[in-house]
Design a protein around this motif. Structure first.
Motif, short mmCIF file in Angstrom:
data_model
loop_
_atom_site.label_atom_id
_atom_site.label_comp_id
_atom_site.label_asym_id
_atom_site.label_seq_id
_atom_site.Cartn_x
_atom_site.Cartn_y
_atom_site.Cartn_z
N GLU B 406 0.81 -1.21 0.00
CA GLU B 406 0.00 0.00 0.00
C GLU B 406 0.85 1.28 0.00
O GLU B 406 0.57 2.20 -0.76
N LEU B 409 2.07 1.85 -3.51
CA LEU B 409 1.00 2.29 -4.42
C LEU B 409 0.71 3.77 -4.21
O LEU B 409 0.56 4.53 -5.17
N GLY B 413 2.08 4.78 -7.44
CA GLY B 413 1.06 4.26 -8.36
C GLY B 413 1.33 2.83 -8.78
O GLY B 413 0.56 2.25 -9.53
N HIS B 436 -9.52 -14.34 -0.96
CA HIS B 436 -10.53 -13.33 -0.67
C HIS B 436 -11.22 -13.68 0.65
O HIS B 436 -11.20 -14.84 1.03
N PRO B 437 -11.80 -12.75 1.38
CA PRO B 437 -11.84 -11.33 1.02
C PRO B 437 -10.46 -10.68 1.24
O PRO B 437 -9.76 -11.05 2.17
N MET B 438 -10.11 -9.75 0.33
CA MET B 438 -8.80 -9.10 0.42
C MET B 438 -8.87 -7.98 1.46
O MET B 438 -9.04 -6.82 1.13
N LEU B 439 -8.73 -8.36 2.72
CA LEU B 439 -8.84 -7.36 3.78
C LEU B 439 -7.59 -6.50 3.87
O LEU B 439 -7.63 -5.37 4.33
N PRO B 441 -4.89 -4.37 1.95
CA PRO B 441 -4.77 -3.78 0.63
C PRO B 441 -3.43 -4.13 -0.03
O PRO B 441 -2.43 -4.33 0.66
N GLU B 442 -3.44 -4.21 -1.35
CA GLU B 442 -2.22 -4.48 -2.13
C GLU B 442 -1.41 -5.62 -1.50
O GLU B 442 -0.22 -5.48 -1.22
N GLU B 476 6.22 3.61 -14.72
CA GLU B 476 5.65 3.06 -15.96
C GLU B 476 6.32 1.75 -16.34
O GLU B 476 5.68 0.83 -16.85
N GLN B 479 4.96 -0.92 -14.23
CA GLN B 479 3.56 -1.17 -14.56
C GLN B 479 3.39 -1.91 -15.88
O GLN B 479 2.42 -2.63 -16.06
N ARG B 489 2.45 -9.07 -20.98
CA ARG B 489 1.46 -8.82 -19.94
C ARG B 489 0.10 -9.45 -20.26
O ARG B 489 -0.40 -9.34 -21.37
N ASP B 493 -8.00 -7.67 -16.09
CA ASP B 493 -9.42 -7.33 -16.17
C ASP B 493 -10.25 -8.47 -16.73
O ASP B 493 -11.42 -8.63 -16.40
N LEU B 495 -10.20 -11.35 -15.94
CA LEU B 495 -10.64 -12.24 -14.86
C LEU B 495 -12.05 -11.91 -14.40
O LEU B 495 -12.74 -12.75 -13.85
N ASP B 496 -12.46 -10.67 -14.61
CA ASP B 496 -13.79 -10.25 -14.17
C ASP B 496 -14.83 -10.32 -15.28
O ASP B 496 -15.97 -9.93 -15.08
#
Lengths: 382, 520
Positions: B406, B409, B413, B436-439, B441-442, B476, B479, B489, B493, B495-496
């Motif tokens: 965290e 981030l 970023g 999960h749940p991801m209690l 962060p990061e 960058e 990332q 890479r 996304d 995954l959702d």
């Protein structure tokens, strides 16, 4: 206001931009917000530096970089957007002209409407909670909107986690030609009270915000799977229960609204709605109306905590007064929330502030929260 | 070595095997059946009953022998070699080195030619090993009986949920007791398995020290409580010191307690499930007991219980009458079969050999070394400025830690997912973030196990520290990683968005037509 230059490529996505140039000025000089002209004057007199434009430019530059298919910016004149867009390397389409700027929050509302009327896929706004409220007043949930966090108070869950994340999220949204969105809370606190050390936050409404894992503030820890299927699970759990002849009272919020939607019932988003035998008794009921409907038959109240801050009672649902809660009976209160919302509380407790200290004391302890069909979570209430 | 490695993975840009070869191409053409055989047996195709015969041949790849070998060699070159790469990455999974000699045993003809329908008289050796491993696990856990039928931890936990259900049904409380209590940092299967078994699940959230507070448990317990299903230490590596209070309270309310010991690497030979008050437990042989996993072998969830509950274990079960070992099918109270035949017995054999090689002293040393390794790695990782560790936990973390990026981030970023992709560029397995749940962060969860050396751990810490610096100089670049891996890479996304998923070649063709290789 009239639309400016019209050399538009219809196929390119269009992103609106509006910057609250004074947002965030109060933070570094310890003013806790710049809502109201006096506060702005005081901020200026303390030599506060405008930070909003700078942070907005970072977001916009990220958008330009990541949206490889190109994007057009539609914005307000001068420091309300055009300057920032130019600094980030865009040639923006500007609505209206600088002479119309009044220097108040009405600018934000008027230009947000004008930008919306000009037609955009997404409206980016730079500011804090006060700006989010203005955007909510201007466009509601008609147009997807996303906040670039530049304000002091950011209780609303409509902002990117930082300017760069906001730019990235906007880019992904337009690249997917309008990606997934969800309705997120616009919260604000009374700044005068806040300056005196009292926090009194209100739920003002919702914006439709693009959603992507871990890029939206208020959901620091990411979603847990498919939010819609979780909401459906909660609705099923309540729906199976709702077959009795009790008076069912649904508090405000998107979670409770989803329960009603699944059951084919209307629901006001910010109001408290009453049902019996799966038909509407009363919508957007105030305290008096709720008390009037509470007769001898049992009543059940379904509430959901406010996302990001966890208030169960006392914020956004003051109609559910101590008198109402006592008449319903504490054992008839049913709390629902998605696991994502609970995770977003970051380990904090659920909160109650009904104004009745004795009642608050009774509500404290642990409460079962329905998080899906046949799934509950024990949450501490303080 | 005191630097990060200048590594580059093989990039073959290899198509799927279904896209290779050409119609009619063959790797091997078997000779025709000799007439003498055909006269006795008849045509080969008639060996399959007419109703079961395919109308059209299956769409198998058609490819030459060198084509097959080249394809799989290239694929193997593009893997990390999870058995050998120092893998502190997959926290909660207990990735340890599994000795090669046990692979030779498991692949020997004496093992691989066994058939589950063989007569007991011809399989006495294997039955003795199953019975022997049961006795060893009873000693390790304090339980009285074990089953090896479940093919994984989840299946064993499901069996435990079924046993809890059967126990209450036998006491006439099956309808009343329909709630299982679990904890947020237990493996999600401790919620999912009882849910599949028909229970409602109540999750306890962590308190300030990382584990749930006793008051939360007290508030959750009711006459509807059927049982408690939890891990300890939890995913965070924090051991709940009040576990005996937890089990006592649930027992007082009439419930049973099941201990998810999928990962027992921090407590082996130190604490036992029974003395913590549990009635049921399970070990994942493919974690703590050194059976290779991660697509390298069949797994086994060994489910154990008290003498009182042993009658409910899945059937059949190996018994010993003083002279011979046999499969006992006459178990009327059993919850029945949890999978076909007898489970993955190669896993049983490997664990049996591994435990014998260590002895009881050695098992305790495994746990002590795993905890020491973890604490050493934690000292390295917590010096990285972008990392934080949540919860004010008493004492040390045991065999793993769930960390957070965290701060990184917020400052740069760069997210945990970004770092995870970048570390592959240094020849390391990308880490596990979180259940999960991801209690937290990061999140990222590291578990170095007992297998990896001090220099392995130092290299690991150096890579994460290096990526933290990179994130500050050029976010960058991190990332957009990986830059030196076998594939570029993958967009998370997807995954959702189930609409984008293609789980089979047929599904791929249906959704994407003749588009070239999906992972190109």
């Amino acid at each position: 206001m009239e639309t400016g230059v019209a050399a538009i490529d219809a196929a390119r996505p269009r992103v609106g931009l509006i910057v609250n140039p004074i947002a965030g000025m109060g933070g570094r000089v310890g003013l806790k917000g710049t809502d109201g002209p006096d506060a702005v004057e005081r901020a200026r007199s303390l030599e506060a530096v405008p930070v909003s434009g700078e942070r907005a430019a970072i977001a916009l530059a990220t958008l330009g970089e990541k949206a490889t298919g190109g994007v057009d910016i539609v914005t307000a004149p001068g420091e309300l957007g055009a300057f920032v867009a130019q600094r980030a390397g865009f040639e923006p389409i500007v609505v209206g002209n600088e002479s119309e700027i009044a220097g108040t929050s009405h600018d934000t509302i008027a230009y947000a409407r004008a930008i919306g009327d000009a037609g955009v896929d997404l409206l980016l706004f730079a500011g804090g909670d006060g700006t989010a409220r203005n955007i909510h007043d201007a466009i509601g949930v008609e147009i997807p909107a996303l906040g670039i966090p530049t304000g002091v108070k950011m209780h609303s869950s409509v902002f990117g986690t930082n300017p760069r994340a906001a730019g990235e999220l906007a880019a992904r949204f337009v690249e997917m030609s309008s990606g997934p969105c969800r309705e997120s809370e616009v919260m604000d606190i009374d700044e005068d009270a806040f300056r005196e050390g009292r926090v009194s936050a209100r739920l003002f409404g919702y914006l439709r915000v693009p959603y992507q894992r871990s890029l939206v503030q208020g959901l620091k820890s990411g979603s847990t799977g498919n939010e819609l299927s979780v909401l459906n699970g909660i609705a099923t759990a309540i729906g199976q229960w709702m077959t009795d002849d009790a008076l069912w009272i649904l508090g405000p919020g998107t979670t409770t609204r989803h329960i009603a939607t699944v059951l084919g019932l209307p629901k006001t988003l910010l109001g408290v709605d009453l049902y019996r035998n799966r038909t509407v008794v009363s919508q957007d009921a105030n305290e008096q109306e709720i008390l009037r409907q509470l007769d001898a038959t049992p009543a059940r109240l379904v509430v959901t905590p406010i996302g990001g801050q966890g208030y169960l009672f006392g914020r956004g649902n003051q109609q559910l007064s101590p008198a109402v809660l006592r008449r319903i009976g504490l054992s008839n209160i049913i709390v629902v929330a998605t696991p994502g919302k609970l995770a977003g509380l970051d380990g904090a407790s659920l909160l109650v502030d009904t104004g009745d200290a004795a009642l608050d004391a009774e509500l404290r302890g642990y409460v079962r929260v329905i998080v899906n069909q046949r799934q509950e979570s024990m949450q501490r209430v303080t | 070595m005191t630097r990060v490695r200048n590594f580059h993975a093989a990039q073959w840009d290899e198509p799927l095997i279904l896209e290779l070869g050409s119609p009619g191409e063959r790797g091997y053409i078997p000779p025709a059946v000799e007439s003498g055989i055909q006269d006795v047996v008849g045509p080969a195709e008639e060996l399959v009953p007419a109703a079961m015969r395919r109308q059209a041949p299956p769409q198998l790849p058609e490819i030459s022998q060198p084509g097959v070998l080249r394809h799989y060699l290239r694929l193997s070159q593009m893997t990390m070699g999870c058995h050998i790469t120092p893998d502190a990455s997959l926290g909660t999974c207990t990735m340890k080195y599994s000795p090669q000699i046990n692979e030779h045993l498991a692949r020997s003809p004496q093992m691989s030619d066994l058939h589950p329908l063989q007569d007991d008289e011809t399989t006495q050796g294997m039955l003795e090993i199953i019975y022997g491993l049961e006795q060893m696990l009873c000693e390790i856990s304090g339980m009285s009986a074990f089953t090896f039928q479940p093919a994984g931890g989840s299946q064993a936990i499901f069996a435990n949920a079924c046993i809890i259900r059967a126990y209450h049904e036998d006491r006439g409380e099956g309808d009343l007791r329909d709630e299982i209590i679990s904890t947020a940092f237990s493996h999600p299967i401790d919620c999912a398995a009882p849910a599949v078994a028909g229970f409602k699940v109540i999750t306890l959230m962590p308190g300030p020290h990382g584990y749930p507070e006793l008051d939360a448990l007290k508030a959750a317990i009711s006459p509807r409580t059927a049982g408690l299903m939890m891990t300890n230490p939890e995913d965070t590596g924090i051991f709940n010191p009040y576990v005996e209070e937890f089990t006592r309270l649930v027992h007082e309310a009439g419930g049973l307690c099941a201990y998810d010991q999928a990962n027992a690497n921090g407590i082996l030979g130190i604490t036992r499930a029974r003395e913590n008050g549990f009635d049921l437990c399970q070990f994942n042989l493919h974690k703590t007991f050194s059976v290779p996993h991660g697509s390298t072998g069949g797994s086994c969830g060994a489910g154990g219980c008290t003498e009182e509950l042993a009658k409910y274990l899945p059937s059949p079960k190996v018994e010993f009458d003083g002279e011979r070992y046999y499969w006992d099918y006459d178990r009327p109270d059993s919850i029945g079969k949890i999978r076909s035949f007898h489970g993955n017995l190669q896993a049983v054999l490997r664990s049996y050999a591994w435990i014998l090689a260590h002895g009881s002293e050695g098992l305790r040393q495994v746990a002590e070394t795993a905890v020491l390794n973890n604490n050493y790695l934690q000292q390295l990782i917590q010096q990285i400025p972008g990392v934080s560790i949540g919860y004010d936990a008493p004492g040390r973390r045991l065999q793993e830690v769930r960390y957070s990026w965290e701060p990184l981030l917020e400052e740069t970023g760069v997210s945990s997912e970004d770092v995870r992709r970048r570390m592959v560029d240094f020849g390391l397995q990308g880490y596990f973030t979180s259940h999960h749940p991801m209690l937290i962060p990061e999140p990222f969860t590291l578990e170095p196990s007992e297998s990896w050396s001090r220099s392995d751990l130092e290299e690991y810490g150096r890579v994460l520290g290096h990526i933290d610096s990179e994130a500050r100089d050029d976010p960058e670049f991190v990332q957009s990683s990986p830059h030196r891996a076998s594939i570029t890479r993958i967009h998370e996304d997807a995954l959702d968005t189930p609409e984008q998923w293609a789980m089979t070649w047929r599904g791929w063709k249906r959704k994407y037509g003749d588009v070239a290789t999906p992972n190109a």
